[in-house]
Design an enzyme around this catalytic site. Structure first.
Site, PDB file in Angstrom:
ATOM      1  N   THR A   1     -33.494 -24.855 -39.349  1.00  0.00           N
ATOM      2  CA  THR A   1     -33.093 -25.124 -40.728  1.00  0.00           C
ATOM      3  C   THR A   1     -31.664 -25.639 -40.764  1.00  0.00           C
ATOM      4  OG1 THR A   1     -32.408 -22.801 -40.951  1.00  0.00           O
ATOM      5  CG2 THR A   1     -34.630 -23.364 -41.698  1.00  0.00           C
TER       6      THR A   1
ATOM      7  N   THR B   1     -43.538 -24.926 -37.890  1.00  0.00           N
ATOM      8  CA  THR B   1     -44.312 -24.148 -36.926  1.00  0.00           C
ATOM      9  C   THR B   1     -45.751 -24.649 -36.845  1.00  0.00           C
ATOM     10  OG1 THR B   1     -42.956 -22.176 -37.314  1.00  0.00           O
ATOM     11  CG2 THR B   1     -45.116 -21.831 -36.311  1.00  0.00           C
TER      12      THR B   1
ATOM     13  N   ARG C   1     -45.591 -23.009 -48.151  1.00  0.00           N
ATOM     14  CA  ARG C   1     -45.629 -21.559 -47.929  1.00  0.00           C
ATOM     15  C   ARG C   1     -45.531 -20.805 -49.244  1.00  0.00           C
ATOM     16  NH1 ARG C   1     -41.081 -19.473 -44.136  1.00  0.00           N
ATOM     17  NH2 ARG C   1     -42.345 -20.553 -42.575  1.00  0.00           N
TER      18      ARG C   1
ATOM     19  N   ASP D   1     -38.557 -21.235 -32.379  1.00  0.00           N
ATOM     20  CA  ASP D   1     -38.179 -21.225 -33.794  1.00  0.00           C
ATOM     21  C   ASP D   1     -36.714 -20.811 -33.911  1.00  0.00           C
ATOM     22  OD1 ASP D   1     -38.532 -21.515 -36.488  1.00  0.00           O
ATOM     23  OD2 ASP D   1     -39.540 -19.598 -36.796  1.00  0.00           O
TER      24      ASP D   1
END
Length: 336
Positions: free
Chosen positions: A165, A72, A224, A116
């Site tokens: 993913t 992102t 993250r 996404d």
């Protein structure tokens, strides 16, 4: 159409939780600030510069890889580097072609449309994108019943950026329409340590070299996760210390989070324990029920790391724990 579109547009400064806002501040804004993924970043820089030099719209981009690696963030950086607007949405939120039509008709020349979880687009919406991606038009049905007719509506040239993913879940015709396809890899400790230090600086938090290295080693190769650990350890430093994240605070914080020396969290250990107790291949559904977690979370978030680190093996028969998993949990592996 405007009302449909407004649900998907991302506006800088939009209200949200403090945690989400804090995470946004830690994201790099331009390509030179982005740490890691060097080959991918170098390729992307060339594609962007070439498009700017020719005054063309950047080709459609597909990013694939585990969660939390920066897909992102890089999509937003593309828009920033091209000096265009980015409109963000997700596969599950686009349930019908009308949802997508509202967004596409509101795009301006050169804009980036970021989707996404693009592998979760319904088939009918995915097929609706084909003409938009290749020829920059969509079919709009006017009226209904016997008098209905289809009208081709031209679209401005735009860049579709998709993140997934599960690249294998995309149909071949859809995947082939992306001119740029890049895979994200887990980050090395050196890059993660740089990310931790940069984030600490942005949070105005002092952290020792030893502590930043410890966080980098235990964050599953994922920025993250590194930033999440940093924010929680920072809380501990503010409450129990003087704000400095030293080694003692870092170790106590990681222990509080249930993160062991190899970066495995509580659910990782539960997954491995279930496989060890079973003593035979275990299916995903059974595993999900046993650890009380969603199948998609196990498959997308936990399994890739466990497989990459050599704790888990996956086959057509199911999942099994490796010798390394037995050793890590200090359990003797049966001879058979």
């Amino acid at each position: 159409m405007d009302s449909d579109f407004s649900d998907h547009r991302i506006i800088s400064g939009e209200s949200g939780s403090k945690e989400q806002e804090l995470e946004k501040t830690l994201r790099p804004k331009i390509l030179s600030e982005f740490t890691g993924q060097d080959t991918l970043k170098s390729n992307l820089n060339i594609y962007i510069e070439a498009a700017k030099k020719r005054n063309e719209t950047l080709d459609h981009v597909l990013f694939s890889g585990p969660p939390g690696l920066g897909k992102t963030t890089l999509a937003r950086i593309i828009a920033e580097e091209l000096d265009v607007e980015i409109i963000e949405t997700s596969g599950p939120s686009l349930e019908k072609p009308g949802d997508l039509a509202g967004i596409l008709t509101s795009l301006s020349e050169g804009d980036v449309l970021f989707v996404d979880e693009i592998h979760r687009l319904p088939t009918i919406v995915e097929e609706y994108l084909y003409s938009a991606m290749e020829d920059f038009f969509i079919d709009i049905v006017i009226d209904s019943g016997p008098g209905s007719r289809s009208v081709k509506l031209p679209l401005p040239k735009f860049t579709l950026a998709g993140a997934t993913t599960r690249e294998g879940n995309l149909s071949s015709p859809f995947r082939e329409r992306f001119g740029i396809r890049e895979k994200f890899q887990y980050y090395g400790v050196d890059d993660l340590e740089k990310i931790v230090k940069r984030s600490a600086s942005l949070l105005k938090t002092e952290i020792t070299e030893e502590s930043s290295l410890e966080l980098a080693k235990r964050c599953r190769g994922t920025p993250r996760v590194a930033n999440r650990f940093l924010r929680r350890v920072r809380d501990l430093a503010d409450v129990k210390g003087n704000g400095l994240i030293d080694h003692t605070i870092a170790m106590e914080g990681l222990s509080m989070l249930g993160v062991d020396e190899n970066g495995l969290e509580e659910l990782d250990r539960k997954i491995l324990s279930v496989l060890i107790r079973a003593g035979k291949p275990v299916g995903l559904k059974t595993l999900a029920i046993s650890v009380n977690e969603a199948e998609v979370t196990i498959e997308d978030t936990y399994e890739p790391f466990l497989i990459q680190q050599g704790y888990l093996e996956k086959s057509d028969r199911g999942r099994t724990a490796t010798k390394l998993a037995y050793e890590h949990l200090k359990i003797d592996k049966p001879n058979n």
